[in-house]
Design an enzyme around this catalytic site. Structure first.
Site, PDB file in Angstrom:
ATOM      1  N   ASN A   5       0.879  -1.169   0.000  1.00  0.00           N
ATOM      2  CA  ASN A   5       0.000   0.000   0.000  1.00  0.00           C
ATOM      3  C   ASN A   5       0.916   1.217   0.000  1.00  0.00           C
ATOM      4  O   ASN A   5       1.429   1.630   1.036  1.00  0.00           O
ATOM      5  CB  ASN A   5      -0.906  -0.019   1.228  1.00  0.00           C
ATOM      6  N   LYS A  12       3.190   0.740   3.275  1.00  0.00           N
ATOM      7  CA  LYS A  12       2.781  -0.305   4.204  1.00  0.00           C
ATOM      8  C   LYS A  12       2.885  -1.634   3.464  1.00  0.00           C
ATOM      9  O   LYS A  12       2.584  -1.704   2.262  1.00  0.00           O
ATOM     10  CB  LYS A  12       1.346  -0.083   4.677  1.00  0.00           C
ATOM     11  N   ARG A  89      -2.584  -2.030  -3.532  1.00  0.00           N
ATOM     12  CA  ARG A  89      -3.778  -1.222  -3.339  1.00  0.00           C
ATOM     13  C   ARG A  89      -3.704  -0.010  -4.265  1.00  0.00           C
ATOM     14  O   ARG A  89      -2.718   0.724  -4.271  1.00  0.00           O
ATOM     15  CB  ARG A  89      -3.872  -0.743  -1.898  1.00  0.00           C
ATOM     16  N   HIS A 178     -12.948   2.446   0.281  1.00  0.00           N
ATOM     17  CA  HIS A 178     -12.835   1.410   1.323  1.00  0.00           C
ATOM     18  C   HIS A 178     -13.416   0.074   0.829  1.00  0.00           C
ATOM     19  O   HIS A 178     -13.862  -0.755   1.627  1.00  0.00           O
ATOM     20  CB  HIS A 178     -13.558   1.815   2.621  1.00  0.00           C
ATOM     21  N   HIS A 206     -17.687   1.122   8.285  1.00  0.00           N
ATOM     22  CA  HIS A 206     -16.221   1.166   8.397  1.00  0.00           C
ATOM     23  C   HIS A 206     -15.870   2.502   9.040  1.00  0.00           C
ATOM     24  O   HIS A 206     -15.930   3.556   8.394  1.00  0.00           O
ATOM     25  CB  HIS A 206     -15.592   1.050   6.997  1.00  0.00           C
ATOM     26  N   ARG A 239     -12.675  15.106   7.902  1.00  0.00           N
ATOM     27  CA  ARG A 239     -13.539  15.426   6.765  1.00  0.00           C
ATOM     28  C   ARG A 239     -14.966  15.679   7.230  1.00  0.00           C
ATOM     29  O   ARG A 239     -15.467  15.011   8.129  1.00  0.00           O
ATOM     30  CB  ARG A 239     -13.536  14.290   5.743  1.00  0.00           C
ATOM     31  N   ASP A 280      -9.331  11.929  17.627  1.00  0.00           N
ATOM     32  CA  ASP A 280      -9.174  10.634  18.293  1.00  0.00           C
ATOM     33  C   ASP A 280     -10.439  10.365  19.105  1.00  0.00           C
ATOM     34  O   ASP A 280     -10.705  11.052  20.098  1.00  0.00           O
ATOM     35  CB  ASP A 280      -7.944  10.665  19.202  1.00  0.00           C
ATOM     36  N   GLY A 330     -14.948   1.564  14.903  1.00  0.00           N
ATOM     37  CA  GLY A 330     -16.018   0.571  14.890  1.00  0.00           C
ATOM     38  C   GLY A 330     -15.700  -0.657  15.717  1.00  0.00           C
ATOM     39  O   GLY A 330     -16.569  -1.215  16.393  1.00  0.00           O
ATOM     40  N   ASN A 332     -13.420  -0.807  18.256  1.00  0.00           N
ATOM     41  CA  ASN A 332     -12.925  -0.578  19.619  1.00  0.00           C
ATOM     42  C   ASN A 332     -13.756   0.365  20.484  1.00  0.00           C
ATOM     43  O   ASN A 332     -13.534   0.421  21.693  1.00  0.00           O
ATOM     44  CB  ASN A 332     -11.491  -0.032  19.540  1.00  0.00           C
ATOM     45  N   GLU A 382      -7.936  -5.646   5.233  1.00  0.00           N
ATOM     46  CA  GLU A 382      -7.848  -5.223   3.839  1.00  0.00           C
ATOM     47  C   GLU A 382      -6.666  -5.865   3.130  1.00  0.00           C
ATOM     48  O   GLU A 382      -6.751  -6.187   1.931  1.00  0.00           O
ATOM     49  CB  GLU A 382      -7.757  -3.704   3.769  1.00  0.00           C
TER      50      GLU A 382
END
Length: 399
Positions: A5, A12, A89, A178, A206, A239, A280, A330, A332, A382
């Site tokens: 990615n 990554k 990706r 996503h 997500h 966003r 956060d 979602g 945690n 993913e």
């Protein structure tokens, strides 16, 4: 399978054994191209061992070279004969790429041509592919597109109500993002219910720093919240999500902001951080519990938007067999799950307080036994989804 990615200044990576789905190694190479030679690679071996090095990464080739060195130290080098392919990706496939695609020179040119739809992402994705091809020209390189899972949107969901000729000329439509996460999670949710994906209708939320919802009917995506860009839809970390388009005109005409300044405002200084100065969710929940009004309003705006989408997608699907939470927030945040489902008992949606508060490591139900609509938490993967799709394309299938 090696999964890459590639971002503008980071890569990554994950190496997976497709015989059993084990993660053999993974990590992050970052600060690519930064002045001062301050690159860093953090590598995790399959046994959980962690190594970190600081070294210069003038370009992606140097970063991938360091990735190869770390893998080689684990006996898993990029020259390994067991490596079947590299899965990449790619954020935007437009209407051209709707399934995993073997990379050729022509494919790369077409992905480049889609840059106006994803100016921050597609060029970096292309750079990663080119670098991997140069390092292992003998290996198949497979592009897996974030937008592909949403290519099945019916025209009623995909088309904006703007002049058809203008929309078609400039590729203005809803694409969604996503996709690999929504595809993996919707399939895993069906497995959690002991059913085939073709048998169930699922709403997937997500919820990470970027957030999106999807309505999946029988394994096929029929609606999703992100649009032509990832800005549309849910409230996110930075966003705004859904917004009256005239706000842009107002900020330009009355506020004197340039288009670049409005773009920066809506993508980087809005959402949760714009509402309360924090993106956060853990910190927002803590502040809310301590009586911080701005944090409480940000939390309420966030979950109000979630409830709106759950209700809307229930109407789209007609029958919902599961509501699924995934990604960082979602998976945690029990308070977010509880608040997002509060008041939806009439739709058959509720969570069990004790089950919801538990922190299991895998896929699990958090709704009461016998609930009409099971509510689940399913960790997304993913990288595995990219590997699975790429591996199937090169002629092998994982068990």
């Amino acid at each position: 399978m090696l999964v890459l990615n590639s971002g503008s200044s980071s890569v990554k990576y994950q190496l997976l054994d497709m015989a059993d789905g084990r993660r053999l190694a993974g990590g992050l190479a970052e600060r690519i191209g930064e002045s001062g030679g301050g690159g860093r690679i953090v590598h995790t071996s399959g046994d959980g061992g962690r190594r970190e090095r600081t070294l210069p990464f003038p370009d992606h080739a140097a970063a991938l070279g360091a990735v190869g060195e770390e893998l080689r130290a684990d006996g898993l080098g990029l020259d390994s004969p067991g490596l079947a392919a590299v899965g990449h990706r790619v954020v935007h496939g437009g209407t051209r790429f709707t399934e995993p695609t073997l990379v050729t020179d022509e494919v790369l040119e077409e992905v480049r041509a889609l840059t106006p739809l994803a100016p921050l992402h597609n060029p970096a994705n292309v750079t990663g592919i080119e670098t991997a091809r140069a390092l292992r020209p003998d290996l198949p390189q497979v592009a897996v597109f974030d937008t592909a899972f949403h290519a099945t949107l019916p025209e009623a969901a995909a088309r904006y109500a703007v002049d058809r000729a203008v929309a078609d000329r400039f590729s203005v439509r809803r694409y969604g993002f996503h996709g690999t996460s929504h595809q993996y999670v919707s399939r895993a949710a069906a497995g959690l219910l002991g059913r085939e994906p073709s048998e169930v209708n699922v709403i997937v939320l997500h919820l990470g720093n970027g957030a999106s919802a999807s309505a999946v009917a029988g394994g096929v995506c029929v609606e999703t919240s992100m649009g032509m860009t990832p800005l549309e839809g849910l409230v996110m970390g930075t966003r705004s999500g859904d917004l009256d388009p005239a706000v842009v005109f107002h900020l330009s005409r009355v506020g004197g902001l340039t288009m670049d300044e409005v773009d920066d405002l809506l993508n980087r200084r809005s959402g949760l951080v714009g509402l309360c100065g924090d993106n956060d969710m853990r910190e927002i929940v803590r502040r809310r519990e301590e009586g911080d009004r701005e944090a409480a309003v940000a939390f309420d705006v966030y979950v109000h938007r979630l409830r709106k989408y759950i209700g809307a997608y229930t109407a789209v699907l007609g029958r919902v067999d599961a509501l699924v939470f995934t990604a960082g927030v979602g998976e945690n945040s029990a308070p977010v799950r509880a608040a997002a489902t509060a008041g939806l008992e009439g739709l058959g949606i509720t969570v069990d307080p004790e089950l919801n508060a538990g922190r299991g490591g895998g896929a699990r139900l958090v709704s009461p036994p016998g609930a009409r609509v099971p509510v689940a938490v399913v960790p997304t993967d993913e990288e595995f989804e990219i590997a699975r799709q790429a591996f199937a394309l090169v002629g092998r299938s994982p068990r």
